[in-house]
Write a protein that holds these residues in place. Sequence first.
Motif, PDB file in Angstrom:
ATOM      1  N   ALA A  50       1.341  18.869 -15.523  1.00  0.00           N
ATOM      2  CA  ALA A  50       2.636  18.956 -14.668  1.00  0.00           C
ATOM      3  C   ALA A  50       2.278  19.180 -13.260  1.00  0.00           C
ATOM      4  O   ALA A  50       2.981  19.280 -12.372  1.00  0.00           O
ATOM      5  N   ASN A  51       1.089  19.464 -12.897  1.00  0.00           N
ATOM      6  CA  ASN A  51       0.433  19.727 -11.424  1.00  0.00           C
ATOM      7  C   ASN A  51      -0.663  18.890 -11.017  1.00  0.00           C
ATOM      8  O   ASN A  51      -1.556  19.354 -10.331  1.00  0.00           O
ATOM      9  N   THR A  52      -0.546  17.742 -11.847  1.00  0.00           N
ATOM     10  CA  THR A  52      -1.593  16.700 -11.741  1.00  0.00           C
ATOM     11  C   THR A  52      -1.084  15.396 -11.134  1.00  0.00           C
ATOM     12  O   THR A  52      -0.181  14.922 -11.986  1.00  0.00           O
ATOM     13  N   LEU A  53      -1.830  14.856  -9.957  1.00  0.00           N
ATOM     14  CA  LEU A  53      -1.263  13.508  -9.775  1.00  0.00           C
ATOM     15  C   LEU A  53      -2.419  12.471 -10.083  1.00  0.00           C
ATOM     16  O   LEU A  53      -3.567  12.713  -9.923  1.00  0.00           O
ATOM     17  N   TYR A  54      -1.689  11.337 -10.390  1.00  0.00           N
ATOM     18  CA  TYR A  54      -2.669  10.180 -10.579  1.00  0.00           C
ATOM     19  C   TYR A  54      -2.431   9.015  -9.764  1.00  0.00           C
ATOM     20  O   TYR A  54      -1.234   8.372  -9.723  1.00  0.00           O
ATOM     21  N   MET A  55      -3.096   8.749  -8.581  1.00  0.00           N
ATOM     22  CA  MET A  55      -3.139   7.612  -7.771  1.00  0.00           C
ATOM     23  C   MET A  55      -3.908   6.574  -7.960  1.00  0.00           C
ATOM     24  O   MET A  55      -5.183   6.650  -8.241  1.00  0.00           O
ATOM     25  N   GLU A  56      -3.329   5.508  -8.399  1.00  0.00           N
ATOM     26  CA  GLU A  56      -3.834   4.264  -8.945  1.00  0.00           C
ATOM     27  C   GLU A  56      -4.103   3.386  -7.841  1.00  0.00           C
ATOM     28  O   GLU A  56      -3.040   2.889  -7.238  1.00  0.00           O
ATOM     29  N   LEU A  57      -5.491   3.042  -7.745  1.00  0.00           N
ATOM     30  CA  LEU A  57      -5.904   2.163  -6.750  1.00  0.00           C
ATOM     31  C   LEU A  57      -6.634   0.764  -7.346  1.00  0.00           C
ATOM     32  O   LEU A  57      -6.757   1.095  -8.487  1.00  0.00           O
ATOM     33  N   PRO A  58      -6.667  -0.180  -6.561  1.00  0.00           N
ATOM     34  CA  PRO A  58      -7.189  -1.443  -7.242  1.00  0.00           C
ATOM     35  C   PRO A  58      -8.523  -1.285  -7.773  1.00  0.00           C
ATOM     36  O   PRO A  58      -8.975  -1.484  -8.827  1.00  0.00           O
ATOM     37  N   ALA A  59      -9.527   0.065  -7.021  1.00  0.00           N
ATOM     38  CA  ALA A  59     -10.709   0.290  -7.680  1.00  0.00           C
ATOM     39  C   ALA A  59     -10.834   1.163  -8.634  1.00  0.00           C
ATOM     40  O   ALA A  59     -11.789   1.439  -9.104  1.00  0.00           O
ATOM     41  N   GLY A  60      -9.547   2.088  -8.836  1.00  0.00           N
ATOM     42  CA  GLY A  60      -9.560   2.965 -10.032  1.00  0.00           C
ATOM     43  C   GLY A  60      -8.529   4.192  -9.745  1.00  0.00           C
ATOM     44  O   GLY A  60      -7.850   4.023  -8.814  1.00  0.00           O
ATOM     45  N   ARG A  61      -8.808   5.198 -10.363  1.00  0.00           N
ATOM     46  CA  ARG A  61      -7.769   6.602 -10.348  1.00  0.00           C
ATOM     47  C   ARG A  61      -8.266   7.502  -9.538  1.00  0.00           C
ATOM     48  O   ARG A  61      -9.594   8.051  -9.690  1.00  0.00           O
ATOM     49  N   VAL A  62      -7.689   7.946  -8.495  1.00  0.00           N
ATOM     50  CA  VAL A  62      -7.883   9.243  -7.987  1.00  0.00           C
ATOM     51  C   VAL A  62      -6.938  10.371  -8.358  1.00  0.00           C
ATOM     52  O   VAL A  62      -5.888  10.172  -8.795  1.00  0.00           O
TER      53      VAL A  62
END
Length: 307
Positions: A50-62
């Motif tokens: 609930a307190n975690t973001l997934y930022m998806e980039l072309p190179a992978g996940r942050v």
Amino acid sequence: MRHRLLAAALALAVATPALAQDAATPPKRKSAKEIIDAAPASAWRDLDPANTLYMELPAGRVVIELAPGFAPEHVANIKALAKGGFWDGLALYRSQDNFVVQWGDADGDDKAKAKPLTAGARDHLPAEFTRSDKGVRFDRLPDADGWAPEVGFIDGFPAARDPKAGKAWIAHCYGVVGAGRNNAPDSSLGAELYAIIGQAPRALDHQLSVVGRVVKGMELLSVVPRGPDPMGFYEKPEQRVPIVSVKLASDVPVAERTPLQLLRTESQAFRDATEARRNRVDDFYTVPAGHIDLCNVALPVRTPPKG
């Protein structure tokens, strides 16, 4: 009887040098990695979806852990923006060497081109530069700091504290994520975010609203090509790194999440590992430093063991 006593005395005389040699040999000191690898399950905590973001980039996940204890209104806005898909299709539009990578709407200052905020997101927030230190667990480091009276960890985040003022804040260490703003202290919304990719710019401490830190995927941000001087903003749209999506982990199916655990900063394993880094004793480090900087105390992160 005399023969038995003589034999015992001879045996003791033979054993004594070995015992003395063992006593003179100090036990091998464990490295920080050895201490962390041996940490019990109770020393680890699960990352809260609930307190975690997934930022998806072309190179992978942050993977970004949010800090509602420090910037609750900014974090609430970030969650609303993520649920509404605000960052989907936007980009990393700034990369300044030894400083930050920044993302959001590169046209945000142009009202005619700016992407509207999503439903539930507010268009004005208070500055959340510091928090009260009352009733807060502060895992203090004994080391001196040039930027604050005390440093340590709060909720696992690298933090500084001023006991006289009763204030605490997240320190601008490598990987920390903050909300960009204009000159007005209350001009950040959490829509424009940055991550520290260089030497800790601690002069920014308690100058911006810090909303979290990257716990996995920093290598995807730190290798982003640098923009031009003076501030690293890309001059052409095609230079920007596109963002595929930004979502709350709790909105991602369990099978598609990145399971992570973080070492508790109140655990003995964390204290021992920090001491091992403060005073390294091995074949390479010949002179123990006796000191460690807050931003050099990386919080151990692992994939939970199976079973």
